[in-house]
Design a protein around this motif. Structure first.
Motif, PDB file in Angstrom:
ATOM      1  N   ALA A  16       0.845  -1.209   0.000  1.00  0.00           N
ATOM      2  CA  ALA A  16       0.000   0.000   0.000  1.00  0.00           C
ATOM      3  C   ALA A  16       0.874   1.250   0.000  1.00  0.00           C
ATOM      4  O   ALA A  16       0.572   2.232  -0.689  1.00  0.00           O
ATOM      5  N   TRP A  17       1.970   1.218   0.753  1.00  0.00           N
ATOM      6  CA  TRP A  17       2.869   2.362   0.793  1.00  0.00           C
ATOM      7  C   TRP A  17       3.475   2.628  -0.590  1.00  0.00           C
ATOM      8  O   TRP A  17       3.586   3.778  -1.011  1.00  0.00           O
ATOM      9  N   ILE A  18       3.875   1.583  -1.301  1.00  0.00           N
ATOM     10  CA  ILE A  18       4.448   1.751  -2.646  1.00  0.00           C
ATOM     11  C   ILE A  18       3.436   2.432  -3.567  1.00  0.00           C
ATOM     12  O   ILE A  18       3.786   3.356  -4.310  1.00  0.00           O
ATOM     13  N   ASN A  19       2.194   2.003  -3.512  1.00  0.00           N
ATOM     14  CA  ASN A  19       1.150   2.648  -4.320  1.00  0.00           C
ATOM     15  C   ASN A  19       0.970   4.102  -3.929  1.00  0.00           C
ATOM     16  O   ASN A  19       0.828   4.977  -4.792  1.00  0.00           O
ATOM     17  N   PHE A  20       0.983   4.382  -2.626  1.00  0.00           N
ATOM     18  CA  PHE A  20       0.873   5.764  -2.153  1.00  0.00           C
ATOM     19  C   PHE A  20       2.044   6.594  -2.650  1.00  0.00           C
ATOM     20  O   PHE A  20       1.862   7.692  -3.179  1.00  0.00           O
ATOM     21  N   ARG A  21       3.285   6.083  -2.475  1.00  0.00           N
ATOM     22  CA  ARG A  21       4.478   6.822  -2.891  1.00  0.00           C
ATOM     23  C   ARG A  21       4.411   7.192  -4.364  1.00  0.00           C
ATOM     24  O   ARG A  21       4.639   8.343  -4.741  1.00  0.00           O
ATOM     25  N   ASP A  22       4.080   6.218  -5.194  1.00  0.00           N
ATOM     26  CA  ASP A  22       4.038   6.468  -6.634  1.00  0.00           C
ATOM     27  C   ASP A  22       2.979   7.513  -6.991  1.00  0.00           C
ATOM     28  O   ASP A  22       3.244   8.425  -7.772  1.00  0.00           O
ATOM     29  N   ALA A  23       1.786   7.383  -6.415  1.00  0.00           N
ATOM     30  CA  ALA A  23       0.708   8.338  -6.714  1.00  0.00           C
ATOM     31  C   ALA A  23       1.035   9.726  -6.168  1.00  0.00           C
ATOM     32  O   ALA A  23       0.835  10.735  -6.851  1.00  0.00           O
ATOM     33  N   GLU A  24       1.543   9.781  -4.943  1.00  0.00           N
ATOM     34  CA  GLU A  24       1.873  11.067  -4.315  1.00  0.00           C
ATOM     35  C   GLU A  24       2.945  11.810  -5.099  1.00  0.00           C
ATOM     36  O   GLU A  24       2.810  13.005  -5.370  1.00  0.00           O
ATOM     37  N   CYS A  25       3.996  11.112  -5.467  1.00  0.00           N
ATOM     38  CA  CYS A  25       5.110  11.785  -6.142  1.00  0.00           C
ATOM     39  C   CYS A  25       4.783  12.132  -7.584  1.00  0.00           C
ATOM     40  O   CYS A  25       5.248  13.153  -8.093  1.00  0.00           O
ATOM     41  N   LEU A  26       3.973  11.340  -8.237  1.00  0.00           N
ATOM     42  CA  LEU A  26       3.501  11.698  -9.569  1.00  0.00           C
ATOM     43  C   LEU A  26       2.656  12.963  -9.476  1.00  0.00           C
ATOM     44  O   LEU A  26       2.802  13.896 -10.275  1.00  0.00           O
ATOM     45  N   SER A  27       1.810  13.014  -8.476  1.00  0.00           N
ATOM     46  CA  SER A  27       0.971  14.187  -8.274  1.00  0.00           C
ATOM     47  C   SER A  27       1.822  15.426  -7.987  1.00  0.00           C
ATOM     48  O   SER A  27       1.635  16.470  -8.607  1.00  0.00           O
ATOM     49  N   ARG A  28       2.764  15.313  -7.070  1.00  0.00           N
ATOM     50  CA  ARG A  28       3.618  16.464  -6.730  1.00  0.00           C
ATOM     51  C   ARG A  28       4.427  16.921  -7.932  1.00  0.00           C
ATOM     52  O   ARG A  28       4.591  18.113  -8.154  1.00  0.00           O
ATOM     53  N   GLY A  29       4.961  15.965  -8.673  1.00  0.00           N
ATOM     54  CA  GLY A  29       5.760  16.327  -9.844  1.00  0.00           C
ATOM     55  C   GLY A  29       4.945  17.045 -10.898  1.00  0.00           C
ATOM     56  O   GLY A  29       5.449  17.914 -11.601  1.00  0.00           O
ATOM     57  N   ASN A  30       3.680  16.718 -10.994  1.00  0.00           N
ATOM     58  CA  ASN A  30       2.828  17.339 -12.012  1.00  0.00           C
ATOM     59  C   ASN A  30       2.207  18.653 -11.571  1.00  0.00           C
ATOM     60  O   ASN A  30       1.507  19.296 -12.351  1.00  0.00           O
ATOM     61  N   LEU A  31       2.456  19.062 -10.349  1.00  0.00           N
ATOM     62  CA  LEU A  31       1.949  20.354  -9.893  1.00  0.00           C
ATOM     63  C   LEU A  31       2.784  21.510 -10.427  1.00  0.00           C
ATOM     64  O   LEU A  31       2.366  22.649 -10.393  1.00  0.00           O
ATOM     65  N   THR A  32       3.977  21.199 -10.918  1.00  0.00           N
ATOM     66  CA  THR A  32       4.907  22.205 -11.405  1.00  0.00           C
ATOM     67  C   THR A  32       5.023  22.100 -12.921  1.00  0.00           C
ATOM     68  O   THR A  32       5.020  21.002 -13.463  1.00  0.00           O
ATOM     69  N   THR A  33       5.148  23.230 -13.576  1.00  0.00           N
ATOM     70  CA  THR A  33       5.328  23.218 -15.028  1.00  0.00           C
ATOM     71  C   THR A  33       6.813  23.323 -15.361  1.00  0.00           C
ATOM     72  O   THR A  33       7.637  23.645 -14.515  1.00  0.00           O
ATOM     73  N   GLY A  34       7.144  23.063 -16.586  1.00  0.00           N
ATOM     74  CA  GLY A  34       8.530  23.149 -17.038  1.00  0.00           C
ATOM     75  C   GLY A  34       9.373  22.043 -16.451  1.00  0.00           C
ATOM     76  O   GLY A  34       8.863  21.021 -15.993  1.00  0.00           O
ATOM     77  N   THR A  35      10.697  22.267 -16.426  1.00  0.00           N
ATOM     78  CA  THR A  35      11.588  21.232 -15.908  1.00  0.00           C
ATOM     79  C   THR A  35      11.534  21.141 -14.389  1.00  0.00           C
ATOM     80  O   THR A  35      12.070  20.201 -13.813  1.00  0.00           O
ATOM     81  N   GLY A  36      10.879  22.090 -13.732  1.00  0.00           N
ATOM     82  CA  GLY A  36      10.733  22.033 -12.287  1.00  0.00           C
ATOM     83  C   GLY A  36      10.012  20.796 -11.819  1.00  0.00           C
ATOM     84  O   GLY A  36      10.213  20.341 -10.694  1.00  0.00           O
ATOM     85  N   HIS A  37       9.175  20.217 -12.694  1.00  0.00           N
ATOM     86  CA  HIS A  37       8.471  19.000 -12.286  1.00  0.00           C
ATOM     87  C   HIS A  37       9.434  17.838 -12.050  1.00  0.00           C
ATOM     88  O   HIS A  37       9.184  16.966 -11.227  1.00  0.00           O
ATOM     89  N   LEU A  38      10.563  17.835 -12.755  1.00  0.00           N
ATOM     90  CA  LEU A  38      11.571  16.794 -12.536  1.00  0.00           C
ATOM     91  C   LEU A  38      12.134  16.894 -11.128  1.00  0.00           C
ATOM     92  O   LEU A  38      12.253  15.900 -10.413  1.00  0.00           O
ATOM     93  N   GLU A  39      12.479  18.110 -10.733  1.00  0.00           N
ATOM     94  CA  GLU A  39      13.042  18.358  -9.408  1.00  0.00           C
ATOM     95  C   GLU A  39      12.027  18.032  -8.315  1.00  0.00           C
ATOM     96  O   GLU A  39      12.355  17.370  -7.329  1.00  0.00           O
ATOM     97  N   ASP A  40      10.790  18.478  -8.485  1.00  0.00           N
ATOM     98  CA  ASP A  40       9.761  18.245  -7.468  1.00  0.00           C
ATOM     99  C   ASP A  40       9.440  16.764  -7.318  1.00  0.00           C
ATOM    100  O   ASP A  40       9.288  16.261  -6.206  1.00  0.00           O
ATOM    101  N   GLY A  41       9.341  16.059  -8.430  1.00  0.00           N
ATOM    102  CA  GLY A  41       9.069  14.629  -8.367  1.00  0.00           C
ATOM    103  C   GLY A  41      10.205  13.864  -7.715  1.00  0.00           C
ATOM    104  O   GLY A  41       9.987  13.002  -6.864  1.00  0.00           O
ATOM    105  N   ALA A  42      11.445  14.190  -8.081  1.00  0.00           N
ATOM    106  CA  ALA A  42      12.610  13.507  -7.506  1.00  0.00           C
ATOM    107  C   ALA A  42      12.729  13.809  -6.012  1.00  0.00           C
ATOM    108  O   ALA A  42      13.052  12.927  -5.215  1.00  0.00           O
ATOM    109  N   ASP A  43      12.448  15.053  -5.625  1.00  0.00           N
ATOM    110  CA  ASP A  43      12.485  15.423  -4.209  1.00  0.00           C
ATOM    111  C   ASP A  43      11.439  14.633  -3.436  1.00  0.00           C
ATOM    112  O   ASP A  43      11.695  14.151  -2.331  1.00  0.00           O
ATOM    113  N   CYS A  44      10.269  14.460  -4.004  1.00  0.00           N
ATOM    114  CA  CYS A  44       9.212  13.695  -3.357  1.00  0.00           C
ATOM    115  C   CYS A  44       9.643  12.241  -3.175  1.00  0.00           C
ATOM    116  O   CYS A  44       9.529  11.690  -2.069  1.00  0.00           O
ATOM    117  N   PHE A  45      10.151  11.612  -4.212  1.00  0.00           N
ATOM    118  CA  PHE A  45      10.593  10.222  -4.096  1.00  0.00           C
ATOM    119  C   PHE A  45      11.678  10.080  -3.028  1.00  0.00           C
ATOM    120  O   PHE A  45      11.664   9.135  -2.241  1.00  0.00           O
TER     121      PHE A  45
END
Length: 160
Positions: free
Chosen positions: A112-141
């Protein structure tokens, strides 16, 4: 086609074309940091991001791609810590004196945690536009993985 290639080249930092790559963060370095920080979860949390920050400083580049690469290098180290802590806890919970469902419950929680991590970090990464989404997603993971690793370490310590 040429304009797409030109735009793509502009998006990558100059050092990305060179031979620079972040050094992988060794699991042992993270264990040492957590051990030296102290026994509480909050003390161990002071280690999260420390190696990624040093990696960015070492690179001399502060662009989103470099930051994401450095966060990913540290996240892989935390993932190794997480896996070691999980395996150790799973072995402890499989002992004959433990409830038969304890190890199974941990497995269910981890899935369940793995599913949460993947969904949460995909969501966080997509909140930012441009290349910033790469940084935000990686920071979340990085942060979510390290936090889970510390949780599992703590669960093991409470079980002993």
């Amino acid at each position: 086609m040429r304009s797409l290639l030109f735009v793509t080249c502009l998006m990558f930092p100059v050092h990305a074309l060179a031979d620079w790559a972040p050094k992988p963060v060794d699991e042992a370095e993270l264990w040492d940091c957590v051990t030296q920080a102290g026994s509480s979860w909050h003390a161990g949390a002071s280690c999260i991001g420390r190696f990624a920050d040093a990696c960015v400083e070492e690179s001399g580049a502060y662009d989103s791609i470099t930051v994401a690469q450095c966060h990913d290098a540290e996240m892989k180290g935390w993932d190794a810590v997480l896996n070691s802590a999980y395996q150790s806890l799973q072995a402890d919970l499989s002992e004959p004196d433990m409830l038969p469902v304890a190890a199974e419950a941990l497995t269910d929680a981890q899935r369940a945690w793995i599913n949460f991590r993947d969904a949460e970090c995909l969501s966080r990464g997509n909140l930012t536009t441009g290349t910033g989404h790469l940084e935000d997603g990686a920071d979340c993971f990085l942060r979510v993985t390290a936090t889970r690793a510390l949780d599992l370490i703590g669960y093991g310590a409470h079980h002993e």
